[in-house]
Write an enzyme that holds these catalytic residues in place. Structure first.
Site, PDB file in Angstrom:
ATOM      1  N   LYS A 178     -19.476 -15.161  28.852  1.00  0.00           N
ATOM      2  CA  LYS A 178     -18.803 -14.459  27.990  1.00  0.00           C
ATOM      3  C   LYS A 178     -17.705 -15.659  28.924  1.00  0.00           C
ATOM      4  O   LYS A 178     -17.402 -15.715  29.797  1.00  0.00           O
ATOM      5  CB  LYS A 178     -18.049 -14.079  28.058  1.00  0.00           C
ATOM      6  CG  LYS A 178     -16.745 -13.533  27.633  1.00  0.00           C
ATOM      7  CD  LYS A 178     -16.121 -12.398  27.270  1.00  0.00           C
ATOM      8  CE  LYS A 178     -15.079 -12.358  28.099  1.00  0.00           C
ATOM      9  NZ  LYS A 178     -13.825 -13.352  27.475  1.00  0.00           N
ATOM     10  N   GLY A 231     -12.515 -14.184  38.139  1.00  0.00           N
ATOM     11  CA  GLY A 231     -11.029 -14.413  37.479  1.00  0.00           C
ATOM     12  C   GLY A 231      -9.934 -13.583  38.323  1.00  0.00           C
ATOM     13  O   GLY A 231      -9.870 -13.595  39.794  1.00  0.00           O
ATOM     14  N   SER A 232      -9.352 -13.086  37.599  1.00  0.00           N
ATOM     15  CA  SER A 232      -8.665 -11.958  38.490  1.00  0.00           C
ATOM     16  C   SER A 232      -8.860 -11.243  39.456  1.00  0.00           C
ATOM     17  O   SER A 232      -9.626 -10.240  38.883  1.00  0.00           O
ATOM     18  CB  SER A 232      -7.554 -11.767  37.899  1.00  0.00           C
ATOM     19  OG  SER A 232      -7.898 -10.164  37.120  1.00  0.00           O
ATOM     20  N   GLU A 253     -15.819 -13.631  42.564  1.00  0.00           N
ATOM     21  CA  GLU A 253     -14.918 -14.106  43.084  1.00  0.00           C
ATOM     22  C   GLU A 253     -12.640 -14.430  42.680  1.00  0.00           C
ATOM     23  O   GLU A 253     -12.787 -14.541  40.841  1.00  0.00           O
ATOM     24  CB  GLU A 253     -15.305 -15.841  42.657  1.00  0.00           C
ATOM     25  CG  GLU A 253     -16.758 -16.404  42.916  1.00  0.00           C
ATOM     26  CD  GLU A 253     -16.997 -16.077  44.346  1.00  0.00           C
ATOM     27  OE1 GLU A 253     -15.556 -16.491  45.327  1.00  0.00           O
ATOM     28  OE2 GLU A 253     -17.455 -16.033  45.069  1.00  0.00           O
ATOM     29  N   CYS A 287      -7.311 -22.029  41.990  1.00  0.00           N
ATOM     30  CA  CYS A 287      -7.421 -20.428  42.654  1.00  0.00           C
ATOM     31  C   CYS A 287      -7.364 -20.912  44.715  1.00  0.00           C
ATOM     32  O   CYS A 287      -6.737 -20.353  45.271  1.00  0.00           O
ATOM     33  CB  CYS A 287      -8.386 -19.369  42.312  1.00  0.00           C
ATOM     34  SG  CYS A 287      -9.985 -20.986  42.916  1.00  0.00           S
ATOM     35  N   GLU A 389       0.089 -13.030  43.730  1.00  0.00           N
ATOM     36  CA  GLU A 389      -0.471 -14.301  42.887  1.00  0.00           C
ATOM     37  C   GLU A 389       0.660 -15.172  41.560  1.00  0.00           C
ATOM     38  O   GLU A 389       0.210 -14.069  41.095  1.00  0.00           O
ATOM     39  CB  GLU A 389      -1.819 -14.424  43.030  1.00  0.00           C
ATOM     40  CG  GLU A 389      -2.651 -16.034  42.141  1.00  0.00           C
ATOM     41  CD  GLU A 389      -3.805 -15.916  41.356  1.00  0.00           C
ATOM     42  OE1 GLU A 389      -4.626 -14.926  41.417  1.00  0.00           O
ATOM     43  OE2 GLU A 389      -4.648 -16.433  42.225  1.00  0.00           O
TER      44      GLU A 389
HETATM   45  P1  NAD Z   1      -9.092 -12.458  34.267  1.00  0.00           P
HETATM   46  O1  NAD Z   1      -9.537 -11.793  35.146  1.00  0.00           O
HETATM   47  O2  NAD Z   1      -7.634 -12.287  33.458  1.00  0.00           O
HETATM   48  O3  NAD Z   1     -10.583 -12.961  33.300  1.00  0.00           O
HETATM   49  C1  NAD Z   1     -11.491 -13.893  33.725  1.00  0.00           C
HETATM   50  C2  NAD Z   1     -12.762 -13.387  32.677  1.00  0.00           C
HETATM   51  O4  NAD Z   1     -12.827 -11.884  33.122  1.00  0.00           O
HETATM   52  C3  NAD Z   1     -12.125 -13.867  31.542  1.00  0.00           C
HETATM   53  O5  NAD Z   1     -13.191 -14.291  31.017  1.00  0.00           O
HETATM   54  C4  NAD Z   1     -12.465 -11.986  30.812  1.00  0.00           C
HETATM   55  O6  NAD Z   1     -11.581 -12.408  29.222  1.00  0.00           O
HETATM   56  C5  NAD Z   1     -12.344 -11.290  31.473  1.00  0.00           C
HETATM   57  N1  NAD Z   1     -12.193 -10.108  31.448  1.00  0.00           N
HETATM   58  C6  NAD Z   1     -10.477  -9.541  31.899  1.00  0.00           C
HETATM   59  N2  NAD Z   1     -11.172  -8.232  31.706  1.00  0.00           N
HETATM   60  C7  NAD Z   1     -12.378  -7.979  31.564  1.00  0.00           C
HETATM   61  C8  NAD Z   1     -13.035  -6.759  32.488  1.00  0.00           C
HETATM   62  N3  NAD Z   1     -11.670  -5.417  32.041  1.00  0.00           N
HETATM   63  N4  NAD Z   1     -14.394  -6.543  32.217  1.00  0.00           N
HETATM   64  C9  NAD Z   1     -15.635  -7.811  32.070  1.00  0.00           C
HETATM   65  N5  NAD Z   1     -14.287  -9.314  31.671  1.00  0.00           N
HETATM   66  C10 NAD Z   1     -13.039  -9.193  32.331  1.00  0.00           C
HETATM   67  O7  NAD Z   1      -9.015 -13.729  35.280  1.00  0.00           O
HETATM   68  P2  NAD Z   1      -8.081 -15.291  34.085  1.00  0.00           P
HETATM   69  O8  NAD Z   1      -6.627 -15.393  34.068  1.00  0.00           O
HETATM   70  O9  NAD Z   1      -8.920 -15.934  33.293  1.00  0.00           O
HETATM   71  O10 NAD Z   1      -8.383 -16.827  35.756  1.00  0.00           O
HETATM   72  C11 NAD Z   1      -7.247 -16.459  36.489  1.00  0.00           C
HETATM   73  C12 NAD Z   1      -7.560 -15.924  38.036  1.00  0.00           C
HETATM   74  O11 NAD Z   1      -8.808 -16.237  37.715  1.00  0.00           O
HETATM   75  C13 NAD Z   1      -6.433 -16.155  38.681  1.00  0.00           C
HETATM   76  O12 NAD Z   1      -6.312 -15.277  39.395  1.00  0.00           O
HETATM   77  C14 NAD Z   1      -7.075 -17.089  40.534  1.00  0.00           C
HETATM   78  O13 NAD Z   1      -7.547 -17.196  41.601  1.00  0.00           O
HETATM   79  C15 NAD Z   1      -8.656 -16.196  39.887  1.00  0.00           C
HETATM   80  N6  NAD Z   1      -9.601 -17.170  39.854  1.00  0.00           N
HETATM   81  C16 NAD Z   1     -10.525 -17.467  41.183  1.00  0.00           C
HETATM   82  C17 NAD Z   1     -11.424 -18.676  41.811  1.00  0.00           C
HETATM   83  C18 NAD Z   1     -12.551 -17.988  42.587  1.00  0.00           C
HETATM   84  O14 NAD Z   1     -13.371 -18.987  42.914  1.00  0.00           O
HETATM   85  N7  NAD Z   1     -12.044 -16.931  43.369  1.00  0.00           N
HETATM   86  C19 NAD Z   1     -11.492 -19.291  40.901  1.00  0.00           C
HETATM   87  C20 NAD Z   1     -10.825 -19.550  39.636  1.00  0.00           C
HETATM   88  C21 NAD Z   1      -9.982 -18.371  39.663  1.00  0.00           C
END
Ligand code: NAD
Length: 485
Positions: A178, A231-232, A253, A287, A389
């Site tokens: 996804k 993600g977050s 991550e 990130c 962040e």
């Molecule tokens: P997000 O957590 O809102 O979403 C990331 C993904 O997870 C999306 O596809 C979203 O639809 C999905 N998602 C959200 N809640 C979910 C749940 N409860 N269950 C399953 N899937 C879920 O993050 P974002 O706003 O898309 O991205 C930004 C964040 O990603 C920042 O915190 C950034 O630091 C982090 N990030 C980390 C890395 C790394 O390698 N550590 C790399 C890039 C981004």
């Protein structure tokens, strides 16, 4: 090749492009213009069930394909991405707001590189044997897990999506993936490429939708045995709370609040040039960006004045223009969040040295979500601005007098993804690298990436490592076989 983007985006399930079962869709917005340009499936657990059924049919035969076959098909996908780089780059920019030159130079080439890297990697992947001196021999098998879930964010859409999918497929798994609902378009184009490349039906299934419905349905599904999530930290926590009691393999991550530690004995010009990049590349939405700049006190005034002058020249503009150094931030809600963070910084006593406002462009981008690169000083190390962040074009400046103070500031954060160290003193660099609570350390550079190296964070930045053998180990199940003589 038809890589046109239809108004109604479809899921890729069982080798076909299909509408969501609910017939529900979500707006897809170009953040540079605020225009809705597509509708993406608002998929739910029923679509995920369909994808798992397709993967269940495909998994035996994909798991048994020869490594050469997987190598060939993953390389074919990489070639097709490269052949269509212009279409992919434009789609990424219109979906995400990042400058087109950046999509072309970094995001899309890295997506094809991910496929090539893991296609090659699987050909060299081997496992150990442990001899018990004439009594017995143990050998380790690393077998495909079966069906795995890959969930990725919006900041580096295709780059991070393929960073997960490529090793998962190379290791012989079927994948339910996804992309972020905020930036789904290049993942949709990838579906088309996979069909053309001849990837067998059901091996990769790309399902679009929201995190708390579609994403959680992936995490909750009993037949999906491993979850790789980027993600977050907030979503990572939620995912871990579901997946951990189900004993799923988890790679998380997550967010970062990375220190950029600058000592007086640094290579000044290189430090300055790289610090501008590590602060504001991709509108600060990486990130790994160094959002907390820690500067040795003796060079603070010099650093501050030169940094401000140079950052002033970062043109914020239409992402399609060659000379725009900064594009739009990804969405209206993120735009509001970042501006609100600037207000919080002011309320906490921060002094805005540069920026701090939305940018109003003319013409096509008049309604877009643009923010000035912003530099803030005078904040306490433990305040919200320095602890949470922001993930936008905002950096804070703090000073330190001693090495120990620099370390203490660096480690104040609850995050531990990466850190950058600027010094010509190798002993100092090694000492800081050993003591900083981060998974990735850069000395006198930033974002220099070798795909073989372990990638991931400590503390609230996640668990597990991706990259190289780490990724192939994550996406395989390890089994020890002991034979007594
Ligand atoms: P997000 O957590 O809102 O979403 C990331 C993904 O997870 C999306 O596809 C979203 O639809 C999905 N998602 C959200 N809640 C979910 C749940 N409860 N269950 C399953 N899937 C879920 O993050 P974002 O706003 O898309 O991205 C930004 C964040 O990603 C920042 O915190 C950034 O630091 C982090 N990030 C980390 C890395 C790394 O390698 N550590 C790399 C890039 C981004």
């Amino acid at each position: 090749m038809n890589l046109e983007i239809p108004y109604y985006i479809e899921n890729y399930i069982g080798g076909n492009l299909v509408a969501p079962l609910s017939s529900q869709f979500i707006d897809c917005v170009n953040p540079a213009t605020a225009e809705v340009f597509a509708q993406i499936p608002n998929s739910n657990e029923k679509d995920i069930e369909l994808a798992v059924q397709a993967a269940t049919i495909a998994k035996e035969s994909w798991g048994n394909t020869t490594l050469e076959e997987r190598f060939k098909i993953l390389n074919r996908i990489a070639d097709l991405i490269d052949e269509n780089i212009d279409a992919f780059a434009l789609a990424e920019t219109n979906d995400n707001g990042k400058p087109l030159w950046l999509s072309k130079k970094v995001d899309i080439p890295r997506a094809s590189a991910n496929f090539r890297f893991f296609a090659t990697g699987i050909m060299h992947f081997a496992s150990e044997s442990h001899s018990m001196q004439g009594k017995a021999i143990n050998y380790t098998l690393r077998q495909p897990i079966g069906i795995v879930g890959c969930i990725s964010p919006w900041n580096l859409p295709l780059y991070l999506f393929t960073w997960k999918i490529a090793p998962a497929l190379a290791a012989g798994n079927c994948v339910i993936a996804k992309p972020s609902e905020v930036t789904p378009i290049t993942a949709f184009l990838l579906s088309k490429i996979c069909i053309i490349a001849g990837l067998p039906a059901g091996v990769l299934n790309i399902v679009h939708g929201l995190g708390n419905s579609c994403g959680e349905a992936i995490v909750k599904h009993k037949k999906i045995k491993a979850i790789s999530f980027t993600g977050s930290t907030r979503a990572g926590e939620q995912i871990a709370s579901i997946a951990a009691p189900m004993f799923k393999k988890l790679s998380l991550e997550l967010g970062g609040k990375n220190p950029n530690i600058i000592f007086a004995d640094c290579n000044w010009d290189k430090m300055m040039k790289t610090t501008i990049q590590s602060s504001f590349s991709n509108q600060g939405q990486i990130c790994l960006c160094g959002s907390r700049i820690l500067i040795e006190e003796s060079i603070y005034q010099k650093f501050k004045s030169e940094f401000i002058e140079k950052v002033k020249s970062l043109t914020v503009g239409d992402p399609l223009h060659e000379n725009s150094k900064q594009g739009a931030v990804v969405s209206k809600s993120h735009f509001d969040k970042v501006l609100n963070c600037i207000e919080i910084a002011k309320n906490e006593g921060g002094k805005i040295l540069l920026g701090g406002n939305a940018v109003k462009l003319e013409g096509r981008c008049a309604n877009g979500y643009f923010i000035e690169p912003t530099i803030i000083e005078g904040l306490d190390a433990n305040c919200t601005t320095n602890m949470e962040e922001i993930f936008g074009p905002i950096v804070t400046l703090q000073t330190f007098k001693t090495l120990e103070e620099a370390l203490q500031l660096a480690n104040t954060s609850n995050y531990g993804l990466s850190a950058t160290i600027w010094t010509q003193d190798i002993s100092k660099a090694n000492y800081i690298a050993a003591k900083t609570e981060s998974g990735i350390l850069w000395v006198n550079c930033w974002l220099v990436r070798d795909l073989r190296t372990p990638f991931g964070g400590n503390k609230n930045s996640g668990i597990g490592r991706e990259g190289g053998w780490e990724a192939l180990k994550f996406f395989t199940e390890t089994k020890n076989v002991c034979i007594e003589f």
